[in-house]
Structures are given as C-alpha cells and as structure tokens.
Design a protein around this motif. Sequence first.
Motif, PDB file in Angstrom:
ATOM      1  N   PHE A 214      -8.931  48.035 -12.995  1.00 21.64           N
ATOM      2  CA  PHE A 214      -9.269  48.619 -11.864  1.00 21.64           C
ATOM      3  C   PHE A 214      -9.846  47.118 -10.861  1.00 21.64           C
ATOM      4  O   PHE A 214      -9.977  47.553  -9.914  1.00 21.64           O
ATOM      5  CB  PHE A 214     -10.418  49.207 -12.033  1.00 21.64           C
ATOM      6  CG  PHE A 214     -10.218  50.491 -12.892  1.00 21.64           C
ATOM      7  CD1 PHE A 214      -9.530  51.499 -12.399  1.00 21.64           C
ATOM      8  CD2 PHE A 214     -10.811  50.644 -14.118  1.00 21.64           C
ATOM      9  CE1 PHE A 214      -9.040  52.805 -12.980  1.00 21.64           C
ATOM     10  CE2 PHE A 214     -10.497  51.754 -14.961  1.00 21.64           C
ATOM     11  CZ  PHE A 214      -9.701  52.786 -14.542  1.00 21.64           C
ATOM     12  N   GLY A 215     -10.112  46.077 -11.506  1.00 19.36           N
ATOM     13  CA  GLY A 215     -10.385  44.775 -10.622  1.00 19.36           C
ATOM     14  C   GLY A 215     -12.058  44.747 -10.704  1.00 19.36           C
ATOM     15  O   GLY A 215     -12.533  45.413 -11.467  1.00 19.36           O
ATOM     16  N   VAL A 216     -12.476  43.992  -9.617  1.00 21.22           N
ATOM     17  CA  VAL A 216     -13.869  43.701  -9.938  1.00 21.22           C
ATOM     18  C   VAL A 216     -14.921  44.027  -8.781  1.00 21.22           C
ATOM     19  O   VAL A 216     -15.977  43.923  -9.455  1.00 21.22           O
ATOM     20  CB  VAL A 216     -14.167  41.990 -10.263  1.00 21.22           C
ATOM     21  CG1 VAL A 216     -13.269  41.545 -11.129  1.00 21.22           C
ATOM     22  CG2 VAL A 216     -13.600  41.152  -8.753  1.00 21.22           C
ATOM     23  N   GLN A 217     -14.272  44.770  -7.966  1.00 20.48           N
ATOM     24  CA  GLN A 217     -15.083  45.222  -6.894  1.00 20.48           C
ATOM     25  C   GLN A 217     -16.174  46.065  -7.347  1.00 20.48           C
ATOM     26  O   GLN A 217     -17.445  45.886  -6.770  1.00 20.48           O
ATOM     27  CB  GLN A 217     -14.354  45.784  -5.564  1.00 20.48           C
ATOM     28  CG  GLN A 217     -15.193  45.996  -4.452  1.00 20.48           C
ATOM     29  CD  GLN A 217     -14.180  46.904  -3.346  1.00 20.48           C
ATOM     30  OE1 GLN A 217     -13.184  47.137  -3.529  1.00 20.48           O
ATOM     31  NE2 GLN A 217     -15.142  47.360  -2.259  1.00 20.48           N
ATOM     32  N   HIS A 218     -15.779  47.163  -8.320  1.00 21.68           N
ATOM     33  CA  HIS A 218     -16.749  47.990  -8.577  1.00 21.68           C
ATOM     34  C   HIS A 218     -17.137  47.967 -10.110  1.00 21.68           C
ATOM     35  O   HIS A 218     -17.339  48.907 -10.839  1.00 21.68           O
ATOM     36  CB  HIS A 218     -16.603  49.452  -8.265  1.00 21.68           C
ATOM     37  CG  HIS A 218     -16.267  49.671  -6.792  1.00 21.68           C
ATOM     38  ND1 HIS A 218     -17.441  49.953  -6.052  1.00 21.68           N
ATOM     39  CD2 HIS A 218     -15.312  49.855  -5.933  1.00 21.68           C
ATOM     40  CE1 HIS A 218     -17.006  50.131  -4.620  1.00 21.68           C
ATOM     41  NE2 HIS A 218     -15.793  50.113  -4.718  1.00 21.68           N
TER      42      HIS A 218
END
Length: 427
Positions: free
Chosen positions: A352-356
């Motif tokens: 999901f990536g790192v933003q959340h």
Amino acid sequence: MSAPPPSPAEAGSNAAPSSAATPAASLSLQQVLLCGAAIVTLSMGIRHGFGLWLTPITVDRGWTREAFSLALAVQNLAWGAAGPMAGMLADRFGAMRVLVGGALLYAAGLALMAVSSTAAGFLGSAGVLIGLAQSGTTYAVVYGVIARQVAPERRSWAMGVAAAAGSFGQFLMVPVENWLIGHTGWQNALFVLSLAACLIIPLAFGLREPAQTRHAGGHHQSIGEALREAFGYRSFQLLMLGYFVCGFQVVFIGVHMPSYLKDHGLSPQVATVALALIGLFNVIGTYAAGTLGQHMPKRYVLSAIYGLRAVAIFIFLQVPLTPWSVYIFSAVMGVLWLSTVPPTNAIVAQIFGVQHMSMLGGFVFFSHQIGSFLGVWLGGKLYDATGSYDIVWWLAIGLGIMALLANLPVREGAIARAARPARAAAA
C-alpha cells in the motif's frame, strides 16, 4: 548490525507502489534505528514482565486469576482498538507527539496500577490506561517512521532491527522487574517502571520528522480511500487473520506461563529465566526474520513461523515438564516470538505504500490484540473453570496451523491503482 546489500531483484520486488514512493530520508538511518529501538525496548520490555505480577497481586488483593487476566485482556484490546487512531495521528501530525503522549499515559497507568485497590480500578489502570499508552509507544508508530525514512530495499531489515531491540528489552527487563518485585515489593516496582516509561519522552524527539517528508509522495489518498482499499484487499484480510493468531499465542504464554509452571511445582526462578530466554532468543528471531524478508517471499517466512510454533507447543505438552524442557521451549518460542512483526509490517508497506503506514499497521495490529484479549482472558477463564490450561494450549496449536495456511496465498506485490483524473488529483 549493517544492512546486507539488496540484490537487484530484491530491490525491485520490495519497492512500494510507485505512486507512493518514499521521499529522500531527512533522518539518518542510525538516528531512526537508535531512537526507535530504544523506545521499543522500553515499551515492550516493561509490558513483557506483567505476568510476574499475577501471583503477588492476586494473593495480596484476594482476587481471582480471571480478574487479573481480564485487566490484561482489556489492556491488549484497548491497545489494539486505539492503535489505528494513534497511527492516524502519527501519520498526520508526526510520531513524536504521539510518542510523548503515550509515554505520559504509560507512566500514569503504571503508577495507578500500583495503588488500585479494587478490581475495577485495576481494570482501568492496568487495562485501559496502559493499553492506550502502548498504542502510542510501540511498533505501529515507530514502524511508520521507519517506513517513511528508510529506503524500501532496507525496510524489512530495519524493522527486524527495531523488533530485535524490543526483544532485547524483554530479555533485559524481566530479570530487572523480578528483582524489583523481590527487593522493593510489587507496588514500588511499578512506581520505578513508571519513572522508566518517562525516558521515552526525550527519545521521541529523535523521531521528529519534517512535515514535507511525512506528506511527500505522488499518490495521495484520503483516509477513507486508504481504508476501503485495504479492507477490500484479500491479502490484507489474510495478514490480519495471521496476526490474530500471533496475539493469541504469545500473550497467553507470556502472561500465564509463570503460573502454569508454578502449578506444576516449578520455582518462580524457572519462570523468570523462561521469559528472559524468550526475549533473548527473539533478538535472533526478529533480526533473522527481517533479513530473510529481503531475500525470500515474506509470506513463506510467516507461514513457517506459525507452523513451527504449533509444533513447538505440541512437543512441549508431550515431554515431561522439567526446568530444562521449559528452557528449551522458551528458546525455541523466543526465536518465533515477535518474528512475525517485521515481515507483516513490511508487506503492508510494500502493498500500500507509506502514506498511511502507521494507520494500516494499527488496524493489522488491532487484529493481533483481539487475539491477545482472547488468549489472556480465556487462559484465566478456563483455568478457573477447569483447574487447567490444557484447552488453551491445544487452541494455540490449532490456530497456529490455521495461520500457516492463511499466509500462503498472500500477494506481496504493490497494489495496482487506477490513474487518478488530473482534475481530481489537483483537487
């Protein structure tokens, strides 16, 4: 510990979604690992020895084991329930503020735990307050900083280092806590730990991230979009199921094993050594799991851990119970104890990536804590009903097999996202 160089294939497979690429790190790797590891050492080390208080508190207060177990069960549930909110706040406002608030709650909870004279007061202090404190001082918040500040090809290894630090905290703190209880009394021991929790505050300033590194990245999602995407994704659901089993197993063992050993005629020193061995060998296990996650599919690492736990518990129940069988079991379980943490969180960041990251990690951990609640509460409930822990031991074996199977189909690749319309992206 130096990070092994990633292979080209590994670097590609571990990359986060391109639309949520990691910005250039503004905190050094050494600073992130040193402060993050020290915080996890304190927060996890203090809680790991709570099982040592079961007998002195229940005897002194005249409470049942279920009353003590319920408080710690609520602690784990409160920790998990508050985890997503703590992660959301850390993603939005920075980990430093959340860590400071969590440290203050931790100190207050430990002090009130010492003076609680009723089961309801103990439930509020040892259960609710400390649970809320742990949501803001443990892995979800610290791992969010690691995910944002460490390059994708180093994340699994860096998370393994932080988890290994938490394991060392268990090894270090259990003998200290046992010594404090024996030499100062169980209440004064809690006051000392309350002061120790305050050390998290200065360490938190070492994880203060500039706003531009917390919010940088090409694909910006709202919180609602991130949650709909994650909870609608099968692999996220399977990771949550596996983490549920992890919580059930480790918290049942960590809280109830000292009393289980005492019931079978073994001395309190055996339990102290056993818990310390779990912490010591988990230093090896968590670091190894983080490193292996850079070189092989993390789902296989997780399945192996859960399967080996089931085998270890089965053998432990079959052999004669002696100090040495306890020590061997503790060493084996130590290798497998928190070794699920680095690969699970690395997969979440990878998909999901790192933003959340802190928020999503908090939701996965909530599942872990639901399992923790059931493990610690059922341990006390079924013991009071049957006079034995046997049913819960066998439940732990069955759940381990279930988790082995659940993690095998997890897909680790970055989630495919549709390109956002230019007008929506600008808005």
